[in-house]
Design a protein around this motif. Sequence first.
Motif, PDB file in Angstrom:
ATOM      1  N   THR A 211       3.962  -0.436  -0.589  1.00  0.00           N
ATOM      2  CA  THR A 211       4.469  -1.263   0.515  1.00  0.00           C
ATOM      3  C   THR A 211       5.493  -0.506   1.340  1.00  0.00           C
ATOM      4  OG1 THR A 211       4.155  -3.243  -0.843  1.00  0.00           O
ATOM      5  CG2 THR A 211       5.565  -3.471   1.091  1.00  0.00           C
ATOM      6  N   ASN A 212       6.340   0.259   0.670  1.00  0.00           N
ATOM      7  CA  ASN A 212       7.393   1.005   1.364  1.00  0.00           C
ATOM      8  C   ASN A 212       6.822   1.899   2.455  1.00  0.00           C
ATOM      9  OD1 ASN A 212       9.384  -0.062  -0.372  1.00  0.00           O
ATOM     10  ND2 ASN A 212       9.024   1.548  -1.878  1.00  0.00           N
ATOM     11  N   TYR A 213       5.756   2.588   2.138  1.00  0.00           N
ATOM     12  CA  TYR A 213       5.227   3.586   3.084  1.00  0.00           C
ATOM     13  C   TYR A 213       4.291   2.974   4.116  1.00  0.00           C
ATOM     14  CZ  TYR A 213       7.754   7.419   1.140  1.00  0.00           C
ATOM     15  OH  TYR A 213       8.784   8.260   0.786  1.00  0.00           O
ATOM     16  N   ALA A 214       3.677   1.845   3.795  1.00  0.00           N
ATOM     17  CA  ALA A 214       2.936   1.108   4.819  1.00  0.00           C
ATOM     18  C   ALA A 214       3.900   0.611   5.895  1.00  0.00           C
ATOM     19  CB  ALA A 214       2.183  -0.058   4.190  1.00  0.00           C
ATOM     20  N   LEU A 215       5.097   0.185   5.487  1.00  0.00           N
ATOM     21  CA  LEU A 215       6.113  -0.263   6.445  1.00  0.00           C
ATOM     22  C   LEU A 215       6.699   0.912   7.226  1.00  0.00           C
ATOM     23  CD1 LEU A 215       8.010  -2.981   4.359  1.00  0.00           C
ATOM     24  CD2 LEU A 215       6.251  -3.330   6.111  1.00  0.00           C
ATOM     25  N   LEU A 216       6.887   2.044   6.569  1.00  0.00           N
ATOM     26  CA  LEU A 216       7.394   3.227   7.281  1.00  0.00           C
ATOM     27  C   LEU A 216       6.411   3.685   8.359  1.00  0.00           C
ATOM     28  CD1 LEU A 216       8.938   5.244   4.307  1.00  0.00           C
ATOM     29  CD2 LEU A 216      10.184   4.263   6.250  1.00  0.00           C
ATOM     30  N   ALA A 217       5.109   3.524   8.109  1.00  0.00           N
ATOM     31  CA  ALA A 217       4.109   3.861   9.136  1.00  0.00           C
ATOM     32  C   ALA A 217       4.283   2.970  10.357  1.00  0.00           C
ATOM     33  CB  ALA A 217       2.698   3.718   8.557  1.00  0.00           C
ATOM     34  N   LEU A 218       4.575   1.692  10.137  1.00  0.00           N
ATOM     35  CA  LEU A 218       4.832   0.774  11.254  1.00  0.00           C
ATOM     36  C   LEU A 218       6.106   1.159  11.996  1.00  0.00           C
ATOM     37  CD1 LEU A 218       3.945  -2.668   9.616  1.00  0.00           C
ATOM     38  CD2 LEU A 218       2.631  -1.449  11.371  1.00  0.00           C
ATOM     39  N   LEU A 219       7.098   1.661  11.278  1.00  0.00           N
ATOM     40  CA  LEU A 219       8.332   2.110  11.920  1.00  0.00           C
ATOM     41  C   LEU A 219       8.053   3.313  12.821  1.00  0.00           C
ATOM     42  CD1 LEU A 219      11.404   1.908  12.270  1.00  0.00           C
ATOM     43  CD2 LEU A 219      11.647   3.338  10.226  1.00  0.00           C
ATOM     44  N   ILE A 220       7.231   4.227  12.356  1.00  0.00           N
ATOM     45  CA  ILE A 220       6.836   5.373  13.189  1.00  0.00           C
ATOM     46  C   ILE A 220       6.190   4.882  14.481  1.00  0.00           C
ATOM     47  CG2 ILE A 220       5.230   7.334  13.344  1.00  0.00           C
ATOM     48  CD1 ILE A 220       5.764   7.779  10.310  1.00  0.00           C
ATOM     49  N   GLU A 221       5.315   3.892  14.360  1.00  0.00           N
ATOM     50  CA  GLU A 221       4.657   3.336  15.550  1.00  0.00           C
ATOM     51  C   GLU A 221       5.675   2.696  16.495  1.00  0.00           C
ATOM     52  OE1 GLU A 221       0.237   2.409  13.644  1.00  0.00           O
ATOM     53  OE2 GLU A 221       1.615   0.740  13.981  1.00  0.00           O
ATOM     54  N   LYS A 222       6.608   1.953  15.925  1.00  0.00           N
ATOM     55  CA  LYS A 222       7.609   1.250  16.740  1.00  0.00           C
ATOM     56  C   LYS A 222       8.465   2.236  17.525  1.00  0.00           C
ATOM     57  CE  LYS A 222      10.029  -2.725  17.351  1.00  0.00           C
ATOM     58  NZ  LYS A 222       9.472  -4.041  17.697  1.00  0.00           N
ATOM     59  N   VAL A 223       8.891   3.301  16.874  1.00  0.00           N
ATOM     60  CA  VAL A 223       9.828   4.244  17.487  1.00  0.00           C
ATOM     61  C   VAL A 223       9.136   5.185  18.466  1.00  0.00           C
ATOM     62  CG1 VAL A 223      11.451   6.123  16.995  1.00  0.00           C
ATOM     63  CG2 VAL A 223      11.402   4.107  15.527  1.00  0.00           C
ATOM     64  N   THR A 224       7.925   5.614  18.144  1.00  0.00           N
ATOM     65  CA  THR A 224       7.223   6.572  18.997  1.00  0.00           C
ATOM     66  C   THR A 224       6.400   5.912  20.093  1.00  0.00           C
ATOM     67  OG1 THR A 224       5.238   6.654  17.604  1.00  0.00           O
ATOM     68  CG2 THR A 224       7.046   8.179  17.067  1.00  0.00           C
ATOM     69  N   GLY A 225       6.059   4.628  19.917  1.00  0.00           N
ATOM     70  CA  GLY A 225       5.179   3.963  20.871  1.00  0.00           C
ATOM     71  C   GLY A 225       3.733   4.377  20.737  1.00  0.00           C
ATOM     72  N   MET A 226       3.392   5.029  19.619  1.00  0.00           N
ATOM     73  CA  MET A 226       2.022   5.471  19.372  1.00  0.00           C
ATOM     74  C   MET A 226       1.519   4.863  18.068  1.00  0.00           C
ATOM     75  SD  MET A 226       2.163   9.564  20.268  1.00  0.00           S
ATOM     76  CE  MET A 226       3.749   9.917  19.495  1.00  0.00           C
ATOM     77  N   LYS A 227       0.211   4.676  17.962  1.00  0.00           N
ATOM     78  CA  LYS A 227      -0.377   4.317  16.675  1.00  0.00           C
ATOM     79  C   LYS A 227      -0.081   5.437  15.675  1.00  0.00           C
ATOM     80  CE  LYS A 227      -3.104   1.609  15.399  1.00  0.00           C
ATOM     81  NZ  LYS A 227      -2.911   0.448  14.479  1.00  0.00           N
ATOM     82  N   TYR A 228       0.030   5.070  14.430  1.00  0.00           N
ATOM     83  CA  TYR A 228       0.332   6.048  13.380  1.00  0.00           C
ATOM     84  C   TYR A 228      -0.627   7.236  13.455  1.00  0.00           C
ATOM     85  CZ  TYR A 228       0.767   7.890   8.568  1.00  0.00           C
ATOM     86  OH  TYR A 228       0.927   8.692   7.456  1.00  0.00           O
ATOM     87  N   LYS A 229      -1.902   6.951  13.652  1.00  0.00           N
ATOM     88  CA  LYS A 229      -2.909   8.004  13.723  1.00  0.00           C
ATOM     89  C   LYS A 229      -2.586   9.010  14.823  1.00  0.00           C
ATOM     90  CE  LYS A 229      -6.991   6.601  15.016  1.00  0.00           C
ATOM     91  NZ  LYS A 229      -8.341   6.005  14.853  1.00  0.00           N
ATOM     92  N   GLU A 230      -2.203   8.495  15.990  1.00  0.00           N
ATOM     93  CA  GLU A 230      -1.873   9.364  17.124  1.00  0.00           C
ATOM     94  C   GLU A 230      -0.530  10.045  16.916  1.00  0.00           C
ATOM     95  OE1 GLU A 230      -2.603  11.221  20.809  1.00  0.00           O
ATOM     96  OE2 GLU A 230      -3.903  10.145  19.411  1.00  0.00           O
ATOM     97  N   ALA A 231       0.437   9.320  16.355  1.00  0.00           N
ATOM     98  CA  ALA A 231       1.761   9.892  16.125  1.00  0.00           C
ATOM     99  C   ALA A 231       1.692  11.074  15.160  1.00  0.00           C
ATOM    100  CB  ALA A 231       2.708   8.825  15.589  1.00  0.00           C
TER     101      ALA A 231
END
Length: 399
Positions: A211-231
């Motif tokens: 769960t921790n890292y699924a949420l961190l992936a969402l944080l990456i998306e939030k901060v970068t404005g990109m989907k995790y895959k693209e980020a």
Amino acid sequence: MNLVKQTIYCILLAILVQGCKDTVFEKKAKKNRSNLAYAMLPPDEDLPKLSPEYRAQKHKEIETFFDANFGTSFENISFLVAKNGQIIYEKYEGYANKEQNELITANTPLHIASVTKVFTASAILKLIDAKKIGLDDNFKKYFPQFPYDDVTIRTLLNHRSGLKKYNYFCDDAAIWGRTKQLTNNDLLQVIYTKNIPKEYKADTHFSYNNTNYALLALLIEKVTGMKYKEAMKKIIFEPLEMNNTYVFDENSSENLMTPSYKGNYRKFGVDFLDHVYGDKNIYSTPRDLLKFDNARNASHFLSTALLKEMYKGYSYESKGIKNYGLGIRMREWETGQKLYYHNGWWHGNTSSYITMPKEHAVIIALSNKFNRKTYQLKKLSVLFGDYPFTLHDSIVKEE
């Protein structure tokens, strides 16, 4: 007068030659540079070349160990050992797709399972170093509806958040169920709306938790404005020229997935958790992972202070040699020696990434046919440093 002209000519020629060299270097640097200030970049300088004698000796020792421990019984494997960024030994055996008689090669992306967490953590740490987020920021700062006040980015990274494991509660039909695919955003909505209790107060003890890292992936998306895959592509894969590496998510075709198998070659199907990423779902090759390791061990990867935070242990509630840093497992011995690594296991995929920054060595193993022996390759660390293993230890189960 002729001597003066000759001297001037030599100086101009030297400047021209150096200018050409600089242009070549600049082009190479530009090729590898992302337009993101927080992108990972390759090392600036090459490490010393290994002597032919050293390479031959280590190759022989690794091959002897590999053949003795795996031989013909380990049918599907991508394996690589390198030092100073130079490959000493690599081996690719078995089927990428048994049904189609497709063999594993050096360019076959395999599911790296929880070794994905090292990538997610690396991207988060680059964002921290770039002052986009803070290591001790509350997750709630970025997701105001998040119901827990004590969960920080640090406690997500080091598995001390106290959150429940999503794979343990999302299979409940009253919460989500096993009949429809779960995504990262679905998981967040479940946490928002289903009153999922925490297991314990944050930062009181360690509990390894996807769960921790699924949420961190969402944080990456939030901060970068990109989907995790693209980020991940922009922050890591493209700058490092990891051309055979990608993220599988809910928008990816299942044709991208290299199949995985049980020990009897029975194929694993897709289940309701296969679209969640950040904790897993990166596909890669040992050669690409070597590029990643080289970049992680480059002097410009992180600031000295943040690198120290990444490589220290956080969980000492129970006595033992196993610990966890920020996105990396470790063994800590009383001698002060530390070994850094991460393992993975998802369906039939097993993976092991052993990184030795001090010795500039790395051991990588990926398999898409279930076999716990993948995790035993850390014993090879004794070939590069003073680690308390022997090459002939009996097999010990570990995930």
